[in-house]
Design an enzyme around this catalytic site. Structure first.
Site, mmCIF file in Angstrom:
data_model
loop_
_atom_site.group_PDB
_atom_site.id
_atom_site.type_symbol
_atom_site.label_atom_id
_atom_site.label_comp_id
_atom_site.label_asym_id
_atom_site.label_seq_id
_atom_site.Cartn_x
_atom_site.Cartn_y
_atom_site.Cartn_z
ATOM 1 N N ASP A 114 54.098 50.797 46.288
ATOM 2 C CA ASP A 114 52.835 50.198 46.712
ATOM 3 C C ASP A 114 52.044 51.186 47.568
ATOM 4 O OD1 ASP A 114 50.810 48.506 47.540
ATOM 5 O OD2 ASP A 114 52.101 47.205 48.746
ATOM 6 N N SER B 248 46.763 44.388 43.318
ATOM 7 C CA SER B 248 46.712 43.859 44.680
ATOM 8 C C SER B 248 45.360 43.208 44.932
ATOM 9 C CB SER B 248 46.942 44.981 45.690
ATOM 10 O OG SER B 248 46.549 44.534 46.959
ATOM 11 N N MET C 100 56.841 51.715 50.375
ATOM 12 C CA MET C 100 55.427 51.962 50.671
ATOM 13 C C MET C 100 55.121 53.441 50.432
ATOM 14 S SD MET C 100 53.892 49.126 51.502
ATOM 15 C CE MET C 100 52.337 50.004 51.693
ATOM 16 N N HIS D 162 49.758 40.672 43.336
ATOM 17 C CA HIS D 162 50.289 41.134 44.625
ATOM 18 C C HIS D 162 49.380 40.664 45.763
ATOM 19 C CE1 HIS D 162 52.710 43.898 47.097
ATOM 20 N NE2 HIS D 162 51.583 44.253 47.683
ATOM 21 N N GLY E 251 45.883 48.519 43.721
ATOM 22 C CA GLY E 251 44.729 47.777 44.220
ATOM 23 C C GLY E 251 43.429 48.424 43.826
ATOM 24 N N SER E 252 43.027 49.442 44.596
ATOM 25 C CA SER E 252 41.708 50.037 44.374
ATOM 26 C C SER E 252 41.585 50.639 42.973
ATOM 27 C CB SER E 252 41.411 51.081 45.447
ATOM 28 O OG SER E 252 42.487 51.967 45.584
ATOM 29 N N ASP F 37 48.722 40.678 49.767
ATOM 30 C CA ASP F 37 49.022 41.365 51.027
ATOM 31 C C ASP F 37 48.659 40.498 52.226
ATOM 32 O OD1 ASP F 37 49.957 44.017 50.140
ATOM 33 O OD2 ASP F 37 47.985 44.106 49.200
ATOM 34 N N MET G 43 53.070 41.880 55.672
ATOM 35 C CA MET G 43 52.995 42.946 56.675
ATOM 36 C C MET G 43 52.701 42.267 58.003
ATOM 37 S SD MET G 43 50.962 45.544 54.233
ATOM 38 C CE MET G 43 50.638 44.177 53.137
ATOM 39 N N MET H 109 48.547 40.181 56.006
ATOM 40 C CA MET H 109 48.578 41.049 57.203
ATOM 41 C C MET H 109 48.189 40.227 58.424
ATOM 42 S SD MET H 109 46.662 44.438 55.786
ATOM 43 C CE MET H 109 46.974 45.092 54.145
ATOM 44 N N GLY I 151 43.831 49.113 51.691
ATOM 45 C CA GLY I 151 43.775 49.591 50.324
ATOM 46 C C GLY I 151 43.045 50.921 50.285
ATOM 47 N N HIS J 70 53.505 40.069 49.911
ATOM 48 C CA HIS J 70 53.980 41.199 50.707
ATOM 49 C C HIS J 70 53.540 40.949 52.140
ATOM 50 C CE1 HIS J 70 53.335 45.822 51.524
ATOM 51 N NE2 HIS J 70 54.338 45.318 52.222
HETATM 52 C C1 DX5 Z 1 48.581 48.379 51.668
HETATM 53 C C2 DX5 Z 1 48.930 47.215 50.758
HETATM 54 C C3 DX5 Z 1 48.740 47.541 49.346
HETATM 55 C C4 DX5 Z 1 47.306 47.874 48.983
HETATM 56 C C5 DX5 Z 1 47.344 48.846 47.854
HETATM 57 O O1 DX5 Z 1 49.014 48.143 52.938
HETATM 58 O O2 DX5 Z 1 50.287 46.849 50.926
HETATM 59 O O3 DX5 Z 1 49.239 46.522 48.496
HETATM 60 O O4 DX5 Z 1 46.527 46.780 48.622
HETATM 61 O O5 DX5 Z 1 46.060 49.279 47.610
HETATM 62 P P1 DX5 Z 1 45.807 50.663 46.866
HETATM 63 O O6 DX5 Z 1 46.413 50.556 45.490
HETATM 64 O O7 DX5 Z 1 44.322 50.769 46.855
HETATM 65 O O8 DX5 Z 1 46.460 51.732 47.683
HETATM 66 ZN ZN ZN Z 2 51.171 45.478 49.360
#
Ligand code: DX5
Ligand code: ZN
Length: 217
Positions: free
Chosen positions: A176, A8, A138, A33, A198-199, A35, A68, A37, A145, A66
């Site tokens: 995710d 991500s 989710m 990926h 992500g992280s 995100d 959101m 938002m 993240g 994705h």
């Molecule tokens: C959260 C996002 C994820 C996020 C995941 O709302 O949809 O894609 O980046 O990050 P990690 O892997 O750090 O939880």
């Molecule tokens: Zn995501």
């Protein structure tokens, strides 16, 4: 089904985005990926079309967006020339989901629906499962993240995998949120075949993303 890892971009270093993308280009068989938002559906704001337009030429990976956002319908057209492979919208954000899926099918190679942790699979009527290419579960409350994985999602993956078998369907099960090398095995065993991370990926020592991705694999 082989397992796709989808780093991500949210956890990448935005001050050196081009270099981050090059690092990911060294690794094969990923999805990128993205995100999106809007500060309404989730309490955070990320990037939109102007940033994504730059990714098309810079990443060799399939772009997995994705959304959101409160009104993903408004994004279906404005993002259609950005080279996105997959467009996932949140089930909770849309009233006429069936119409939305049909709209996206005309514009994107792959269409996904996403369910928040608190949204049960029963919220989705059975006739929908055969219309989507991907179902994103989710495993954290969306918006940020680096949050902690919600273990109960493993049972939801198992339940969704059963639905997939029962109806003889081939949609991907993507998970995710909080995915690491510690829970990836359980998720894959449960039936997930697409893991967003992500992280965990981007906090790799020396930015050795390949090693973190290998650990998940
Ligand atoms: C959260 C996002 C994820 C996020 C995941 O709302 O949809 O894609 O980046 O990050 P990690 O892997 O750090 O939880
Ligand atoms: Zn995501």
């Amino acid at each position: 089904m082989s397992v796709i890892i989808a780093p991500s971009l949210l956890s990448a270093d935005f001050l050196e985005l081009g270099t981050e993308l090059e690092r990911l280009n060294q690794v094969d068989d990923l999805w990128l990926h993205l995100d999106v938002m809007d500060g309404h559906f989730v309490p955070n704001l990320t990037f939109g079309a102007p940033v994504l337009a730059k990714l098309k030429g810079a990443s060799k990976h399939k772009l997995d967006a994705h959304f959101m956002v409160t009104n993903p319908e408004a994004y279906a057209d404005s993002f259609k020339d950005l080279g996105l492979h997959n467009f996932t919208f949140h089930w909770e954000a849309v009233t006429h989901q069936d119409r939305m899926i049909a709209l996206l099918k005309e514009r994107y190679p792959s269409v996904g629906i996403s369910l928040n942790p608190a949204t049960p699979l029963a919220a989705v009527p059975n006739y929908i499962w055969g219309k989507v290419d991907l179902v994103l579960l989710m495993s954290v409350n969306p918006g940020f993240g680096g949050q902690k994985f919600i273990p109960a999602i493993v049972d939801k993956v198992i339940e969704l995998d059963q639905i997939r078998h029962k109806h003889n369907l081939g949609f991907s099960i993507q998970v995710d949120g909080g995915v690491t090398d510690e829970n990836a095995g359980y998720l894959i065993q449960a039936g997930a075949n697409n893991l967003v991370a992500g992280s965990y990926v981007f906090s790799a020592p020396n930015k050795d993303y390949q090693s973190r991705i290998n650990k998940i694999r």
